[in-house]
Design an enzyme around this catalytic site. Structure first.
Site, PDB file in Angstrom:
ATOM      1  CD  GLU A  31       2.042   2.208  10.206  1.00 25.87           C
ATOM      2  OE1 GLU A  31       2.049   2.507   9.002  1.00 25.87           O
ATOM      3  OE2 GLU A  31       1.570   2.964  11.093  1.00 25.87           O
ATOM      4  CG  LEU A  59      -1.900   1.284   9.195  1.00 25.51           C
ATOM      5  CD1 LEU A  59      -2.568   0.100   8.575  1.00 25.51           C
ATOM      6  CD2 LEU A  59      -2.075   2.513   8.343  1.00 25.51           C
ATOM      7  CD  GLU A  61       0.717   6.028  11.398  1.00 28.54           C
ATOM      8  OE1 GLU A  61      -0.395   6.248  11.925  1.00 28.54           O
ATOM      9  OE2 GLU A  61       0.861   5.326  10.384  1.00 28.54           O
ATOM     10  CG  PHE A  84       5.991   7.706   3.023  1.00 24.35           C
ATOM     11  CD1 PHE A  84       6.594   8.253   1.900  1.00 24.35           C
ATOM     12  CD2 PHE A  84       5.539   6.401   2.960  1.00 24.35           C
ATOM     13  CE1 PHE A  84       6.737   7.504   0.727  1.00 24.35           C
ATOM     14  CE2 PHE A  84       5.678   5.648   1.797  1.00 24.35           C
ATOM     15  CZ  PHE A  84       6.277   6.210   0.676  1.00 24.35           C
ATOM     16  CB  ALA A  85       9.087  12.231   6.868  1.00 29.60           C
ATOM     17  CG  ASP A  86       4.771  13.066   3.978  1.00 29.27           C
ATOM     18  OD1 ASP A  86       4.540  14.061   3.302  1.00 29.27           O
ATOM     19  OD2 ASP A  86       5.719  12.281   3.743  1.00 29.27           O
ATOM     20  CG  PHE A  87       2.684   8.344   7.297  1.00 28.63           C
ATOM     21  CD1 PHE A  87       2.107   9.139   6.323  1.00 28.63           C
ATOM     22  CD2 PHE A  87       3.061   7.059   6.947  1.00 28.63           C
ATOM     23  CE1 PHE A  87       1.922   8.679   5.029  1.00 28.63           C
ATOM     24  CE2 PHE A  87       2.879   6.586   5.658  1.00 28.63           C
ATOM     25  CZ  PHE A  87       2.311   7.395   4.697  1.00 28.63           C
ATOM     26  CB  ILE A  88       6.065  12.764  11.753  1.00 25.01           C
ATOM     27  CG1 ILE A  88       7.214  11.784  11.490  1.00 25.01           C
ATOM     28  CG2 ILE A  88       6.285  13.471  13.078  1.00 25.01           C
ATOM     29  CD1 ILE A  88       8.584  12.439  11.432  1.00 25.01           C
ATOM     30  CG  HIS A 130       2.967   9.114   0.477  1.00 20.94           C
ATOM     31  ND1 HIS A 130       1.630   9.384   0.481  1.00 20.94           N
ATOM     32  CD2 HIS A 130       3.090   7.873   1.018  1.00 20.94           C
ATOM     33  CE1 HIS A 130       0.962   8.344   0.985  1.00 20.94           C
ATOM     34  NE2 HIS A 130       1.828   7.416   1.319  1.00 20.94           N
TER      35      HIS A 130
HETATM   36  C1  TPP Z   1      -1.226   7.400   8.602  1.00 21.77           C
HETATM   37  C2  TPP Z   1      -0.648   6.470   7.602  1.00 21.77           C
HETATM   38  N1  TPP Z   1       0.095   5.438   8.033  1.00 21.77           N
HETATM   39  C3  TPP Z   1       0.634   4.584   7.149  1.00 21.77           C
HETATM   40  C4  TPP Z   1       0.438   4.738   5.820  1.00 21.77           C
HETATM   41  C5  TPP Z   1       1.068   3.775   4.825  1.00 21.77           C
HETATM   42  N2  TPP Z   1       0.060   2.881   4.331  1.00 21.77           N
HETATM   43  C6  TPP Z   1      -0.647   3.171   3.235  1.00 21.77           C
HETATM   44  S1  TPP Z   1      -1.861   2.102   2.970  1.00 21.77           S
HETATM   45  C7  TPP Z   1      -1.467   1.200   4.316  1.00 21.77           C
HETATM   46  C8  TPP Z   1      -2.286   0.005   4.677  1.00 21.77           C
HETATM   47  C9  TPP Z   1      -3.676   0.384   4.881  1.00 21.77           C
HETATM   48  O1  TPP Z   1      -4.425  -0.725   5.207  1.00 21.77           O
HETATM   49  P1  TPP Z   1      -5.998  -0.657   5.179  1.00 21.77           P
HETATM   50  O2  TPP Z   1      -6.477   0.523   5.936  1.00 21.77           O
HETATM   51  O3  TPP Z   1      -6.485  -1.973   5.620  1.00 21.77           O
HETATM   52  O4  TPP Z   1      -6.362  -0.406   3.661  1.00 21.77           O
HETATM   53  P2  TPP Z   1      -6.006  -1.306   2.387  1.00 21.77           P
HETATM   54  O5  TPP Z   1      -4.666  -0.871   1.902  1.00 21.77           O
HETATM   55  O6  TPP Z   1      -6.015  -2.731   2.806  1.00 21.77           O
HETATM   56  O7  TPP Z   1      -7.058  -0.976   1.396  1.00 21.77           O
HETATM   57  C10 TPP Z   1      -0.378   1.752   4.959  1.00 21.77           C
HETATM   58  C11 TPP Z   1       0.265   1.186   6.150  1.00 21.77           C
HETATM   59  C12 TPP Z   1      -0.331   5.838   5.401  1.00 21.77           C
HETATM   60  N3  TPP Z   1      -0.534   6.104   4.106  1.00 21.77           N
HETATM   61  N4  TPP Z   1      -0.868   6.679   6.315  1.00 21.77           N
END
Ligand code: TPP
Lengths: 326, 318
Positions: A31, A59, A61, A84-88, A130
């Site tokens: 991502e 998004l 994973e 972030f490793a947590d998202f594993i 995180h």
């Molecule tokens: C499962 C997961 N993958 C990646 C992330 C990192 N991350 C946090 S917000 C985000 C973007 C999210 O986009 P969206 O759902 O459109 O919400 P927005 O931030 O635009 O409000 C990402 C990639 C996360 N927190 N959780």
């Protein structure tokens, strides 16, 4: 080799650039890794040079890990980034039930040479989702390799070795390290996988420390030296499969063991080390093994709470004294 | 829409706007740490949707959750204290910006795992159905979340079981740096509803009235036992993904053009044109919101840090 001081993040970036250059089968996927260059800026400049080999994903994973392993068994060498490793957690099945087992499931006829880079650990005030130390989630999954550097030099060399390794590697990058600088050769080089490093030699007590705990162990060792206690520090660097000999040999010499890790104590990395030492070199032990760990709790946000639950150099110093005075 | 509801939506939007402004300035003053995601520009969605919910109705929120939390009835004082990691915060400072939860008001939490709230909200809706209440659940999520597996799993089961839930997608066009067109197979996320045989509709997410119509329909359907709906609100976030984002992925012009579509200004224009409120009355409401938020910040700043002695509480049932 020409040394200069660069940051941990830059060292990883350099490893990626050099491996992309050397081997066409290497590509990055994750991502925001391509155009933006990663959430922590670690993949900067790759997309600009190799636009086809830098994949920004949705998004997704599970798909990131699944696509990586599918591509890996078909001849490529993906380096996936989980922000972030947590998202594993979201991709657990693809990693644990699939990537880890593909070589075995396919009779050794294929390899699954993929790397999953993942920022891990606490310290930047990002709370429950995180900040976790995920290594024990994978330490009883045969087929996976878990690599955890603690210096910029190791980060570069271990990542290069991980990319060239034939089995799936989870490459843990402690997120407090990214801006920390150290000596790193400009050229490409490997740091051997599955090999622990004795960071400091000593006689009285062995500290096995991982990632952020290595520097704290060194601080503790300095303090203890003033009090006449001689500390040996070992950084396993590959957490699984483990370089048992280096640890066992050290404990056989000092007779005392403290393990310092981030992450909850229960079934943590230290639990395996303690069990191993008790099995292998019990007769040399002069004191019970001690573990210095994060408390068994989700990592809270509030700085005062986060700092409270994560171990400090003082905790390590005290644990060493306790085993020496036992 | 009746005047009282409109004014209350307006007030909520102002509270959210000033809350976010304050969070930004506290961050810049180094009083606030961590990863903070502002929802400025998107206020109309949370304010309008939640104006139709009662305390006993449920929501799940996201990493960009301050607006949802306030719209669902949180006190700005305790919300700001949570952002600052203080003991008086909604989660005693344990959660911070990405994890504010206020269960007594039906807010089942902001969530820092993107997409994680959708099945949790579906579970809340399932509980309402099994307990035979008339509660509904709303899952707020972003465009990016609609590419996670859990989005699809949650919509499918909610449809099969006809759960009283509304999936509210705030399509602000970006997942961090990635534009929705580069990550998503469909132009309108609402189209994905078809795959689960539920209604899906696109609305202007900066227009209180369009959101209002859609959410009313969806709640009616949910309460009639007909199952879930998907509402996609097209909107835009004014600030970076998080505070500190250099925003290399979009132009200043793009941001400016969306600021012109400010949902708050838009409602004010409506008020003035239809002589519902005078400029003076609007100013009074602005000032009131500023006061509320200033007081919230003072409260948060002067609150004490949590006592580490209690950090292990609530890991398990005592
Ligand atoms: C499962 C997961 N993958 C990646 C992330 C990192 N991350 C946090 S917000 C985000 C973007 C999210 O986009 P969206 O759902 O459109 O919400 P927005 O931030 O635009 O409000 C990402 C990639 C996360 N927190 N959780």
């Amino acid at each position: 080799m020409s040394m200069r001081k660069i940051s941990f993040g830059k060292a990883i970036n350099e490893a990626l650039h050099q491996e992309m250059e050397r081997d066409d089968s290497v590509f990055i996927i994750g991502e925001d890794v391509a155009k933006m260059g990663g959430d922590f800026g670690v993949t900067r400049g790759i997309w600009q040079k190799w636009p086809d080999r830098a994949k920004d994903t949705a998004l997704s994973e599970s798909a990131i890990i699944g696509l990586a392993s599918g591509a890996a068994v078909c001849g490529l060498r993906p380096v996936a980034e989980l922000m972030f490793a947590d998202f594993i957690g979201v991709a657990f099945d693809q990693l644990v039930n699939n990537a880890a087992k593909l070589r075995y499931m396919f009779n050794g006829e294929v390899s699954c040479p993929m790397v999953v880079r993942a920022p891990t650990g606490s310290g930047i005030r990002t709370a429950y989702h995180h900040s976790q130390s995920v290594e024990p989630w994978f330490m009883n999954v045969p087929g996976l390799v878990i690599v955890a550097p603690s210096t910029p030099y190791e980060a570069k060399g271990l990542l290069i070795a991980s990319i060239r390794n034939e089995d799936p590697v989870i490459f843990l990058e402690h997120k407090s390290f990214y801006s920390i600088k150290g000596d790193v050769p400009e050229e490409s080089y490997e740091v051997e996988l599955f090999k622990a490093e004795v960071k400091r030699e000593g006689r009285d007590v062995t500290i096995v420390a991982t990632m952020s705990m290595v520097a704290l162990a060194e601080k503790a060792a300095e303090k203890l030296a003033e009090e006449g206690i001689s500390v040996e520090i070992i950084d396993p660097r590959t957490l699984f499969p483990l370089d048992k000999d280096t640890i066992n040999r050290s404990v056989a010499k000092t007779g005392r063991l403290v393990i310092a890790q981030e992450g909850p104590k229960v079934m943590g990395f230290g639990a395996e080390i303690a069990a191993m030492v008790v099995e292998d070199v019990f007769e040399y032990l002069k004191a019970p093994v001690k573990r210095v760990t994060t408390m068994d709790v989700p990592i809270p946000f509030s700085p005062v709470l986060e700092d409270y639950v994560v171990p400090t150099d003082v905790d390590i110093t005290e644990a060493c004294k306790a085993v020496v005075e036992f | 829409m009746d005047k009282k509801r409109l004014q209350s939506i307006y007030e909520t939007m102002l509270t959210i706007r000033y809350f976010e402004d304050k969070a930004l300035s506290l961050f810049e003053e180094n009083q606030l740490r961590g990863s903070v995601h502002l929802c400025t520009g998107q206020e109309a969605v949370a304010a309008t949707v939640c104006s139709h919910l009662r305390d006993e109705d449920y929501i799940t929120s996201t990493h960009r959750g301050h607006g949802h939390c306030i719209a669902k009835g949180a006190e700005p004082d305790k919300a700001m204290a949570e952002l600052m990691g203080k003991a008086a915060g909604y989660c005693q400072g344990r959660g911070g910006s990405m994890h504010i939860a206020d269960v007594t008001k039906g807010n089942l939490g902001a969530n820092a795992i993107v997409g994680a709230g959708l099945p949790i909200a579906a579970g809340a809706a399932l509980s309402a159905k099994l307990r035979k209440t008339d509660q509904v659940a709303v899952a707020f999520f972003g465009d990016g979340a609609s590419n996670e597996g859990v989005f699809h799993e949650a919509l499918n089961l909610a449809s099969v079981w006809k759960l009283p839930i509304i999936f509210v997608c705030e399509n602000n066009q970006f997942g961090i740096s990635t534009h929705v067109s580069k990550s998503t197979s469909v132009q309108d996320i609402a189209v994905r509803a078809k795959a689960y045989d539920i209604p899906g509709e696109v609305v202007d997410g900066n227009d209180v009235f369009s959101i209002d119509e859609a959410i009313k329909r969806a709640i009616k359907r949910a309460k009639a036992g007909e199952g879930p709906s998907l509402i996609e609100c097209k909107t835009y976030r004014w600030y970076g993904h998080w505070i500190g984002d250099p925003q290399v992925y979009r132009t200043k012009e793009d941001v400016e053009s969306w600021k012109k579509k400010c949902p708050i200004k838009r409602l004010e224009t409506y008020f003035l044109e239809n002589k519902i409120m005078t400029q003076q009355e609007l100013t009074v409401m602005h000032n009131k919101a500023v006061e509320v938020i200033d007081a919230a910040a003072d409260f948060a700043i002067s609150s004490s840090d949590p006592d580490p002695a209690f950090v292990l509480d609530n890991v398990y049932c005592e």
